[in-house]
Design a protein around this motif. Structure first.
Motif, short mmCIF file in Angstrom:
data_model
loop_
_atom_site.label_atom_id
_atom_site.label_comp_id
_atom_site.label_asym_id
_atom_site.label_seq_id
_atom_site.Cartn_x
_atom_site.Cartn_y
_atom_site.Cartn_z
N LEU A 29 7.93 -3.30 10.05
CA LEU A 29 7.85 -2.55 8.79
C LEU A 29 7.99 -3.48 7.60
O LEU A 29 7.27 -3.33 6.58
CB LEU A 29 8.94 -1.48 8.78
CG LEU A 29 8.84 -0.42 7.68
CD1 LEU A 29 7.49 0.30 7.75
CD2 LEU A 29 9.98 0.59 7.81
N GLU A 30 8.89 -4.45 7.68
CA GLU A 30 9.04 -5.43 6.59
C GLU A 30 7.77 -6.25 6.42
O GLU A 30 7.32 -6.53 5.29
CB GLU A 30 10.23 -6.35 6.89
CG GLU A 30 11.58 -5.67 6.74
CD GLU A 30 12.72 -6.59 7.11
OE1 GLU A 30 12.44 -7.68 7.68
OE2 GLU A 30 13.89 -6.24 6.86
N ARG A 31 7.18 -6.63 7.56
CA ARG A 31 5.93 -7.40 7.46
C ARG A 31 4.83 -6.57 6.80
O ARG A 31 4.08 -7.06 5.94
CB ARG A 31 5.49 -7.82 8.85
CG ARG A 31 4.29 -8.76 8.86
CD ARG A 31 3.82 -9.01 10.27
NE ARG A 31 3.36 -7.74 10.87
CZ ARG A 31 2.96 -7.63 12.13
NH1 ARG A 31 2.99 -8.69 12.93
NH2 ARG A 31 2.56 -6.46 12.60
N ASP A 32 4.72 -5.28 7.14
CA ASP A 32 3.72 -4.41 6.51
C ASP A 32 3.99 -4.23 5.03
O ASP A 32 3.06 -4.18 4.20
CB ASP A 32 3.70 -3.05 7.20
CG ASP A 32 2.89 -3.06 8.48
OD1 ASP A 32 2.42 -4.16 8.87
OD2 ASP A 32 2.74 -2.00 9.12
N ALA A 33 5.29 -4.10 4.67
CA ALA A 33 5.64 -3.93 3.26
C ALA A 33 5.23 -5.15 2.44
O ALA A 33 4.69 -5.04 1.33
CB ALA A 33 7.14 -3.67 3.13
N ILE A 34 5.50 -6.35 2.97
CA ILE A 34 5.11 -7.58 2.25
C ILE A 34 3.59 -7.65 2.11
O ILE A 34 3.04 -8.01 1.05
CB ILE A 34 5.67 -8.81 2.98
CG1 ILE A 34 7.21 -8.82 2.87
CG2 ILE A 34 5.09 -10.08 2.42
CD1 ILE A 34 7.87 -9.91 3.70
N SER A 35 2.89 -7.29 3.20
CA SER A 35 1.43 -7.33 3.15
C SER A 35 0.89 -6.34 2.12
O SER A 35 0.00 -6.67 1.31
CB SER A 35 0.87 -7.01 4.54
OG SER A 35 -0.54 -6.97 4.51
N THR A 36 1.47 -5.12 2.08
CA THR A 36 1.03 -4.12 1.10
C THR A 36 1.38 -4.58 -0.32
O THR A 36 0.58 -4.42 -1.26
CB THR A 36 1.71 -2.77 1.39
OG1 THR A 36 1.41 -2.37 2.73
CG2 THR A 36 1.21 -1.70 0.43
N GLY A 37 2.56 -5.15 -0.50
CA GLY A 37 2.95 -5.65 -1.82
C GLY A 37 2.04 -6.75 -2.31
O GLY A 37 1.71 -6.82 -3.51
N LEU A 38 1.63 -7.62 -1.40
CA LEU A 38 0.70 -8.69 -1.80
C LEU A 38 -0.63 -8.11 -2.27
O LEU A 38 -1.23 -8.59 -3.26
CB LEU A 38 0.49 -9.66 -0.64
CG LEU A 38 1.65 -10.61 -0.33
CD1 LEU A 38 1.38 -11.39 0.94
CD2 LEU A 38 1.89 -11.58 -1.50
N ARG A 39 -1.10 -7.07 -1.58
CA ARG A 39 -2.36 -6.47 -2.01
C ARG A 39 -2.24 -5.87 -3.41
O ARG A 39 -3.12 -6.02 -4.25
CB ARG A 39 -2.78 -5.40 -1.00
CG ARG A 39 -3.28 -5.96 0.32
CD ARG A 39 -4.07 -4.93 1.11
NE ARG A 39 -3.31 -3.72 1.39
CZ ARG A 39 -2.54 -3.55 2.44
NH1 ARG A 39 -2.42 -4.53 3.33
NH2 ARG A 39 -1.89 -2.41 2.61
N TRP A 40 -1.11 -5.18 -3.64
CA TRP A 40 -0.92 -4.59 -4.96
C TRP A 40 -0.80 -5.66 -6.05
O TRP A 40 -1.44 -5.56 -7.10
CB TRP A 40 0.35 -3.72 -4.97
CG TRP A 40 0.13 -2.31 -4.50
CD1 TRP A 40 0.47 -1.77 -3.33
CD2 TRP A 40 -0.51 -1.29 -5.25
NE1 TRP A 40 0.09 -0.45 -3.25
CE2 TRP A 40 -0.52 -0.12 -4.44
CE3 TRP A 40 -1.11 -1.22 -6.53
CZ2 TRP A 40 -1.08 1.09 -4.87
CZ3 TRP A 40 -1.65 -0.01 -6.95
CH2 TRP A 40 -1.64 1.13 -6.11
N THR A 41 0.04 -6.63 -5.81
CA THR A 41 0.25 -7.65 -6.86
C THR A 41 -1.00 -8.47 -7.10
O THR A 41 -1.31 -8.83 -8.25
CB THR A 41 1.42 -8.56 -6.47
OG1 THR A 41 1.17 -9.12 -5.17
CG2 THR A 41 2.72 -7.78 -6.43
N ASP A 42 -1.73 -8.78 -6.02
CA ASP A 42 -2.98 -9.53 -6.22
C ASP A 42 -3.97 -8.69 -7.03
O ASP A 42 -4.69 -9.20 -7.91
CB ASP A 42 -3.59 -9.90 -4.87
CG ASP A 42 -2.81 -11.02 -4.19
OD1 ASP A 42 -1.96 -11.66 -4.86
OD2 ASP A 42 -3.01 -11.23 -2.96
#
Length: 720
Positions: A29-42
């Protein structure tokens, strides 16, 4: 216990699996959260015009503010914050966040070092809906300048990851179910294996227990058979031999005397064979008891050699005896069994020697503690080295030709070696074919300061005391023995069966008796009670004597405290009885030797040792025979009562009587067994008697009956 251990391991495995599944869910879940956050911030970074200037301290443009506010309203992104390099919020979808400084430890340790950070938390729905899972992600922003690799700020995004959390939760549930199933399957297999193994072991132990019980029953039946056979065969054989001996003293023709001699020798050989078979059977069953008593080794050796001299003289063989001068005058051991071994070795040596000599050499030996070595050397036919060990096997001889020429059963040496080993020694053989053999018997015989009684009881020249004596004893055998002992001392005797009867007789005519002898344990009124009652009367006998089967110092002190002038420990010798009745004489005797704590297992206890009883009888064989005959009848009555299932109190009283009677005649092992039964009966507090005590008592009674059947009184008369 093993099944409990398996269940514990299964529980630990289940807990470990649950922890592991939870950690896997959180990590994914943490890995998915970081991946989703990167998409948003990018995505946001690509639509912001003034991102880098803002991170360097400039104001965020109005267009960029609207972009951030719009993004935070889309699904999945709840809040969005931009931090500069100092950790100050310079832009946010929530105006209240602007200006906040991030002071968390992970800001320095992770974010400014270029590592993303994520924290998960559950946020309940104010409207009562389902609880949401929110991931707070911190993503570093790097300097866009070419070649620059430094953090100039960070994005903080609050992401709704509820859907991913539920998906991973379902996946964890599936993993847990499969894992638990595998754990239960393996645990069930292990438990089934352990259970089956335990059942198999229990069945095997039950089978072994049944086999052991059957073997013990067969062994007990064998012991009873041996005792019966011993009595049924030895008794008529003794009659045959005695009759033959009497017939040889009558006028006979030469041919009749020759035939009678053949019959007598055949009967003696048959009796010897019977004795050897019984000894071998006893040894194999562990029933053969050994005595430990003081005896004169020189006298025993000389007597044994003297027995064999006529046989050696008939063959013109010299029979020599050499005894080392440092041999102790008195040693402790079983002289009867040692004589049996020596006579067997001497008999073989004379049998297999045609010319020359047989030499018996006796010396101390240092290979065993306090050991004596007896060597018997002959100049006979010798034995092949390959046949030496076979000699000590039952029913074996050196070869068939020897057996055919010289006869014999091959039992003598087998019994002799096993007797030697039972006494803690050994029997060895060396031989040279055609030149003779040497048999060496080594046995521990420690020196002793005790006075040996010899093969027959020492006769006591009884003094004529001329006293009138009142005797109180509840055992008929003891009363009979003491009455006749006092008769030998010239005393007139009145007997009573308990203390109350003796007290009544005394008070009826207090001037009649000069001495009173009482047993300790009696019904109605015991010995100490009788003595205390007599001490309270004005007229007291000159001598008050207490008899007891116990010999502990505290018992003697208790008897003296009750008023006894002398304390006699059973069995009581004629000399001790005489001394106790003389004023100023004996005050107490010591127990002849410890009877141990139990029967059968105690070392040094005799099945029947009549030497002290014979001394009690003044060496009178007829008196000894009468005492043993009365005891044999008393024994059967006691055994019937003890096996009848009476209450423990009645059992304890009868066991005490049997204990005293057995101790009086020298049946040490039976006395110990009766004492153990008495102690257990008195401590049973009304419960049933342990069958093991009765079994031990009956086993000792079987051995005692066999010993009584050997006519010890008759043997005393022959040796007197």
């Amino acid at each position: 216990m093993l099944i409990g251990l398996i269940l514990g391991v299964l529980a630990l495995a289940a807990v470990a699996m649950a922890v592991a599944v939870e950690r896997i869910q959180t990590a994914m879940l943490e890995r998915d959260a970081i991946s989703t956050g990167l998409r948003w911030t990018d995505g946001l970074a690509g639509h912001l015009d003034s991102l880098v200037p803002v991170l360097r301290g400039e104001e965020l443009s109005e267009t960029d503010r609207r972009t951030i506010a719009l993004a935070s309203q889309l699904g999945g992104l709840r809040d969005f914050v931009i931090f500069d390099q100092q950790g100050r919020a310079v832009a946010s979808s929530n105006e209240n966040e602007i200006g906040r400084v991030n002071s968390s430890a992970y800001w320095e340790d992770q974010v400014l070092r270029g590592q993303p950070h994520v924290a998960l938390e559950s946020v309940p729905d104010p409207a009562g809906g389902r609880t949401a899972v929110v991931a707070e992600t911190y993503l570093p922003v790097f300097d866009p300048a070419p070649g620059a690799r430094r953090v100039i700020g960070a994005f903080e995004a609050y992401l709704d990851v509820t859907a991913s959390a539920e998906a991973y939760s379902r996946l964890g549930l599936y993993m847990s179910v499969v894992g638990v199933a595998l754990i239960l399957l393996s645990g069930g297999t292990a438990i089934a294996f352990v259970w089956r193994n335990a059942v198999h072991r229990s069945e095997r132990e039950e089978t072994l227990a049944l086999a052991r019980e059957a073997a013990e029953a067969a062994n007990e039946a064998k012991s009873r058979f041996l005792a019966t056979m011993s009595h049924e065969i030895r008794t008529p054989m003794s009659g045959v031999l005695a009759t033959l001996e009497l017939m040889e003293r009558t006028p006979l023709q030469d041919s009749q005397r020759e035939m009678l001699t053949v019959v007598r020798r055949s009967a003696e050989a048959l009796l010897e064979l019977l004795n050897q078979i019984l000894d071998l059977s006893k040894i194999e069953a562990g029933k053969l008891g050994l005595s430990r008593r003081p005896f004169d080794p020189r006298e025993m050796l000389e007597n044994a050699v003297a027995i064999m001299r006529p046989a050696a003289a008939r063959k013109s063989i010299a029979l020599e005896l050499s005894i080392a001068p440092d041999l102790p005058p008195v040693v402790l051991g079983d002289d009867a069994r040692i004589r049996q071994i020596l006579l067997n070795l001497l008999g073989n040596a004379v049998k297999f020697t045609e010319t020359g000599s047989v030499t018996v050499a006796v010396e101390r030996d240092g290979s065993l503690a306090e050991a004596i070595a007896i060597s018997v050397a002959d100049r006979g036919i010798g034995i092949e080295p390959s046949a030496l060990e076979r000699l000590f096997m039952p029913f074996e001889q050196a070869d068939s030709a020897t057996a055919a020429q010289y006869g014999g059963t091959g039992l003598g040496l087998a019994v002799s070696r096993q007797l030697a080993e039972l006494m803690g020694g050994r029997l060895e053989a060396k031989s040279v074919p055609g030149a003779g053999s040497t048999f060496r018997f080594l046995v521990p015989l420690p020196a002793s300061d005790e006075r040996p009684l010899g093969a027959s009881a020492e006769r006591f020249d009884a003094a004529h005391l001329g006293l009138s004596v009142l005797v109180a004893d509840d055992d008929a055998t003891n009363r009979w023995v003491v009455e006749r002992q006092l008769g030998l001392l010239g005393c007139s005797v009145t007997v009573a069966e308990n203390g109350a009867e003796a007290l009544e007789l005394w008070r009826r005519d207090p001037e009649r008796w000069q001495a009173l002898i009482t047993d300790w344990h009696m019904p109605v009124l015991d010995g100490p009670g009788l003595l205390r009652a007599l001490r309270m009367d004005a007229s007291v006998p000159d001598r008050l004597v207490m008899m007891t089967a116990a010999g502990a110092p505290e018992d003697i002190a208790a008897a003296r405290a009750a008023g006894a002038d002398a304390v006699l420990i059973k069995p009581v010798s004629l000399r001790a009885l005489s001394d106790a009745l003389v004023p100023g004489g004996l005050s107490a005797t010591a127990a002849p030797r410890s009877t141990g704590e139990d029967s059968g297992g105690a070392t040094g206890l005799s099945v029947l040792d009549v030497r002290e009883l014979a001394e009690m009888c003044g060496g009178d064989a007829a008196l000894l025979g009468g005492a043993l005959e009365r005891f044999a009848a008393r024994l059967e009555v006691s055994l019937d009562l003890l096996s009848s299932g009476e209450a423990p109190g009645r059992i304890a009283a009868e066991a005490h009587k049997l204990r005293g009677a057995a101790a009086s005649v020298g049946a040490e092992r039976l006395a110990a067994a009766a004492g153990a039964l008495e102690d257990h009966a008195r401590s049973s507090a009304g419960s049933r008697i342990d069958a093991a005590d009765l079994e031990t008592l009956n086993r000792e009674a079987v051995l005692l009956r066999e010993a009584l059947a050997d006519d010890p009184a008759g043997k005393l008369g022959e040796n007197a």
